[in-house]
Scaffold this active site. Structure first.
Site, PDB file in Angstrom:
ATOM      1  N   ASP A 193       0.852  -1.194   0.000  1.00  0.00           N
ATOM      2  CA  ASP A 193       0.000   0.000   0.000  1.00  0.00           C
ATOM      3  C   ASP A 193       0.889   1.245   0.000  1.00  0.00           C
ATOM      4  OD1 ASP A 193      -2.288   1.525   0.061  1.00  0.00           O
ATOM      5  OD2 ASP A 193      -2.597   1.314   2.221  1.00  0.00           O
ATOM      6  N   LYS A 196       2.719   3.423  -5.782  1.00  0.00           N
ATOM      7  CA  LYS A 196       2.058   2.461  -6.687  1.00  0.00           C
ATOM      8  C   LYS A 196       3.016   1.943  -7.759  1.00  0.00           C
ATOM      9  CE  LYS A 196      -0.995   3.603  -3.937  1.00  0.00           C
ATOM     10  NZ  LYS A 196      -0.960   2.844  -2.674  1.00  0.00           N
ATOM     11  N   ASP A 221      -3.485  -2.820  -2.301  1.00  0.00           N
ATOM     12  CA  ASP A 221      -4.511  -1.775  -2.291  1.00  0.00           C
ATOM     13  C   ASP A 221      -4.327  -0.847  -3.501  1.00  0.00           C
ATOM     14  OD1 ASP A 221      -6.642  -0.232  -1.374  1.00  0.00           O
ATOM     15  OD2 ASP A 221      -5.366   1.034  -0.113  1.00  0.00           O
ATOM     16  N   ASN A 222      -5.378  -0.107  -3.845  1.00  0.00           N
ATOM     17  CA  ASN A 222      -5.300   0.987  -4.846  1.00  0.00           C
ATOM     18  C   ASN A 222      -4.868   0.531  -6.228  1.00  0.00           C
ATOM     19  OD1 ASN A 222      -3.848   2.386  -2.067  1.00  0.00           O
ATOM     20  ND2 ASN A 222      -5.739   3.291  -2.869  1.00  0.00           N
ATOM     21  N   GLU A 253     -11.111   4.665  -0.439  1.00  0.00           N
ATOM     22  CA  GLU A 253     -11.399   4.847   0.978  1.00  0.00           C
ATOM     23  C   GLU A 253     -12.259   6.081   1.289  1.00  0.00           C
ATOM     24  OE1 GLU A 253      -8.372   4.308  -0.347  1.00  0.00           O
ATOM     25  OE2 GLU A 253      -6.909   5.823   0.281  1.00  0.00           O
TER      26      GLU A 253
HETATM   27 MG    MG Z   1      -3.984   2.648   0.009  1.00  0.00          MG
END
Ligand code: MG
Length: 270
Positions: A193, A196, A221-222, A253
């Site tokens: 997380d 990226k 995530d993401n 989120e």
């Molecule tokens: Mg995140």
């Protein structure tokens, strides 16, 4: 300048009620979301928004949650993000996907890359077995210190080790091996997380050191927003070979307008 909330109090209350029209949580009507977007350059350089909200979060948790109350600390971080300043935590909706992945895997040694203020670490510790230990890697020394404070206040400081650094500098990986007994086949679970663009390079670094045991699970995530397209393509190419991946469709989120993806990938070995 330190900021405890979204700005001027009456405006903050008005924007908060506007931002929850019809039960939908709409982030573009919140000043703190705009403030975070305006601070994106600062955020991706220093990994803090730049208005003091990370420090404000630590104070909010220590002031409003009883020491040792893990559930209370998790709830307080979510409340802070809904009512005061939105933050790039995994959040409550995606957090439940992370919780379930951890409970299914039953891991003993876990690694989190990108700890920020410790919210996902709190959730991870709550979901992992009682004899498990979490290692957190966080680039920002300021964020690492905030995460340690929040974890200690929640009574779980001894269940996690927060290491300052990045897997990209080698020395952090060496430290995990020399000081924390990382080695081939020792790692059961990873949550990524952080930056990226670093998801896939860092996964490759972990695989080069052969830390993952077959059956280990990596959650990312993401993957849709901000997006990790190379990571997603790699997992698609390796589906049924080195990895078996489930893509969880969810939301960014602390709002319900923007869709996001969380990838849960089981390492098949080889
Ligand atoms: Mg995140």
């Amino acid at each position: 300048m330190g900021v405890d909330g979204d700005g001027e109090p009456s405006l903050n209350v008005a924007m908060r009620s506007l931002s929850e029209i019809g039960g939908r949580r709409l982030p573009f009507l919140r000043w703190s979301a705009w403030r975070m977007a305006l601070g994106m350059r600062h955020l991706t350089k220093h990994w803090q928004v730049g208005d003091g909200r990370e420090e404000a979060l630590a104070r909010y948790v220590t002031d409003n949650v009883a020491a040792g109350d893990l559930d209370g600390a998790i709830e307080a971080v979510d409340r802070f993000c809904y009512e005061r300043s939105v933050m790039m935590n995994v959040g409550d909706e995606k957090g439940r996907i992370l919780d379930e992945a951890i409970r299914r895997a039953g891991p003993k040694r876990l690694l989190e890359v990108g700890t920020y203020c410790g919210y996902s670490a709190l959730r991870t510790i709550r979901a992992m077995p009682a004899d498990a230990h979490l290692y957190c890697v966080e680039l920002s020394e300021d964020n690492a210190a905030i995460a340690r404070r929040i974890l200690a206040h929640a009574g779980v400081g001894d269940r996690a080790t927060v290491v300052t650094g990045t897997l990209g500098d080698d020395h952090t990986m060496d430290e995990l091996e020399s000081a924390h007994s990382f080695g081939p086949g020792t790692l059961d679970f990873v949550f990524v997380d952080h930056d990226k663009a670093a998801y896939l390079p860092d996964l490759r670094r972990i695989m080069q050191r052969r830390w993952l045991r077959p059956g280990a699970v990596v959650v990312a995530d993401n993957v849709r927003i901000p997006g990790a397209p190379e990571y997603r393509s790699y997992m698609r190419e390796e589906q049924g070979r080195a990895w078996r991946t489930v893509e969880h469709r969810t939301h960014v989120e602390y709002q319900t307008m923007l869709r996001d993806l969380v990838l849960e990938s089981e390492y098949l070995g080889g």
